[in-house]
Scaffold this active site. Structure first.
Site, PDB file in Angstrom:
ATOM      1  N   LYS A 203      59.297 -44.032 -40.553  1.00  0.00           N
ATOM      2  CA  LYS A 203      58.367 -43.366 -41.466  1.00  0.00           C
ATOM      3  C   LYS A 203      59.115 -42.423 -42.421  1.00  0.00           C
ATOM      4  O   LYS A 203      60.311 -42.216 -42.288  1.00  0.00           O
ATOM      5  CB  LYS A 203      57.297 -42.629 -40.657  1.00  0.00           C
ATOM      6  CG  LYS A 203      56.455 -43.583 -39.781  1.00  0.00           C
ATOM      7  CD  LYS A 203      55.430 -44.374 -40.574  1.00  0.00           C
ATOM      8  CE  LYS A 203      54.897 -45.619 -39.911  1.00  0.00           C
ATOM      9  NZ  LYS A 203      54.120 -45.463 -38.710  1.00  0.00           N
TER      10      LYS A 203
HETATM   11  C1  LIG Z   1      53.089 -46.095 -37.669  1.00  0.00           C
HETATM   12  C2  LIG Z   1      51.613 -46.077 -37.836  1.00  0.00           C
HETATM   13  C3  LIG Z   1      50.767 -45.471 -36.890  1.00  0.00           C
HETATM   14  C4  LIG Z   1      51.251 -45.008 -35.562  1.00  0.00           C
HETATM   15  O1  LIG Z   1      52.206 -44.011 -35.602  1.00  0.00           O
HETATM   16  P1  LIG Z   1      52.918 -43.603 -34.232  1.00  0.00           P
HETATM   17  O2  LIG Z   1      53.547 -42.285 -34.567  1.00  0.00           O
HETATM   18  O3  LIG Z   1      53.921 -44.664 -33.943  1.00  0.00           O
HETATM   19  O4  LIG Z   1      51.878 -43.490 -33.198  1.00  0.00           O
HETATM   20  C5  LIG Z   1      49.417 -45.376 -37.164  1.00  0.00           C
HETATM   21  N1  LIG Z   1      48.901 -45.874 -38.301  1.00  0.00           N
HETATM   22  C6  LIG Z   1      49.664 -46.486 -39.218  1.00  0.00           C
HETATM   23  C7  LIG Z   1      49.019 -46.998 -40.468  1.00  0.00           C
HETATM   24  C8  LIG Z   1      51.041 -46.633 -39.009  1.00  0.00           C
HETATM   25  O5  LIG Z   1      51.791 -47.281 -39.898  1.00  0.00           O
END
Ligand SMILES: *Cc1c(COP(=O)(O)O)cnc(C)c1O
Length: 407
Positions: A203
């Site tokens: 991210k």
């Molecule tokens: C990555 C992601 C999540 C989950 O994030 P985590 O921190 O891995 O729980 C939720 N929603 C979207 C759209 C994502 O891309």
């Protein structure tokens, strides 16, 4: 498992031919200051939730312009805790786009609520007013809605809330892609009841794992704070301070979803680089757009008319007929050239589990079904060079339609 095979650095070394540089889809950049700060936490005698977490929360809240931020273990936990804090009756319906990560809908289910899958506008990949209206007409009045800013593009929050006939107080944002997104003139952070961010390895602010709930609502922040650590009335760090009491009580069955100081120490130093990383993402997106503009059969993401795109992803659409090659074959051929890509996302309604557990509009999902077969996310991370972007553009041009005529 042979770890060497999945290490991006090694993959690059192995695959790189004399004139061909491998281009990983994503790469987790942890800055030098973050590594040093992590070492200091490890040596400090306190590694779980504590002073670093508190400072990360303050700095993050300021960054996104929210009054409160509560650090948790993931965005999925953030969403579940924020949903629980809405105190909705069990089984209440919550609107969720079908084109999202499964974690969005899992959070709804884990909170004891019922996801209602909403189709998307094939132009943006996100629900617009007509899709929300259709979902509500087919499944009844929703209790809440989760809005996803897909790829980092701003979703029209107010328009969606209006179409669902919900006050913004009953709207949450899955902001996993949206650190750096602006809706109109305001950053995602305190636009709805709460926004939930991810610090997963790929991210925009990578820690490895982690999440954050931001909100202007002090009561919701307090509930998430309690809910992230077993529902306890006082966390361990406070209880172990000199002069503090060991005593606590448990007020609800909370989660075990706190953030550690090790993660927070990394996050704080990564945050200092975020503005520069966002500028790099913007420049890379512009370079893709310039390099791919005239490739027949490729539709490119657009700059938002209002607001700001966080460019977490650069998703193109491959129109199979016009481009002359189906998306999955293209993915394999790009991979053979050392270019990593991904698909965001397999729509939830195409998975049997969600067909069983979620409510679906009677008209099906024409928008998402039209969009999904062509979706292709190109490499996008601040470590990417302009030369690598050019190599991806060249590959997409070479694999695309032959200007001399049909093959
Ligand atoms: C990555 C992601 C999540 C989950 O994030 P985590 O921190 O891995 O729980 C939720 N929603 C979207 C759209 C994502 O891309």
């Amino acid at each position: 498992m042979d770890v060497r095979r999945i290490s991006p650095a090694t993959a690059e070394a192995d695959d790189a031919g004399p004139d061909r540089e491998a281009v990983p889809f994503a790469r987790t950049e942890i800055c030098a200051e973050a590594r040093q700060a992590a070492q200091r936490v490890l040596a400090s005698g306190w590694v779980t939730t504590g002073p670093e977490t508190l400072l990360f929360e303050r700095e993050f809240a300021a960054y996104v312009g929210a009054a409160h931020a509560v650090a948790v273990s993931s965005c999925t936990a953030a969403l579940e805790l924020a949903l629980r804090a809405l105190r909705l009756p069990p089984g209440s319906r919550v609107l969720v786009p079908t084109l999202t990560f499964c974690g969005t809908a899992h959070a709804v289910l884990h909170a004891g609520l019922r996801p209602v899958l909403v189709d998307v506008d094939p132009d943006t990949g996100m629900p617009a007013a007509p899709q929300v209206t259709a979902a509500v007409a087919a499944t009844g009045r929703p209790a809440a809605m989760v809005v996803v800013h897909l790829a980092g593009a701003p979703a029209p929050l107010d328009e969606l809330a209006q179409a669902a006939d919900l006050p913004l107080d009953l709207v949450l944002e899955d902001a996993a892609h949206a650190l750096g997104t602006y809706v109109g003139s305001r950053p995602v952070g305190a636009l709805s009841r709460a926004a939930c961010f991810s610090f997963y390895a790929t991210k925009n602010l990578p820690i490895g794992e982690g999440g954050m709930v931001t909100t202007d609502d002090a009561e919701l922040a307090a509930q998430v704070h309690r809910g992230r650590l077993h529902g306890m009335s006082a966390d361990a760090w406070r209880r172990y301070q000199p002069g503090a009491t060991w005593q606590y009580t448990v007020e609800e069955p909370g989660l075990k979803a706190n953030m550690t100081d090790l993660q927070a120490a990394i996050g704080r130093r990564q945050l200092l680089h975020l503005p520069e990383w966002q500028r790099t993402r913007e420049a890379l997106a512009a370079r893709y757009t310039a390099g791919l503009r005239d490739v027949p059969g490729l539709r490119l993401p657009r700059e938002p008319a209002g607001g700001r795109h966080a460019w977490h992803l650069y998703p193109v659409r491959v129109a199979e007929q016009e481009y002359g090659r189906e998306r999955d074959l293209l993915i394999r051929q790009l991979a053979a050239r050392g270019i990593g890509t991904s698909v965001h996302f397999l729509p939830l309604h195409r998975m049997p589990y969600f067909r069983r557990t979620a409510l679906c509009p009677t008209g099906g999902f024409p928008g998402a079904d039209a969009l999904y077969p062509g979706l292709l996310s190109l490499p996008m991370h601040p470590g990417l060079t302009g030369r690598q972007v050019d190599a991806v553009c060249r590959a997409l041009r070479e694999l695309g339609p032959d200007p001399e005529g049909p093959r």
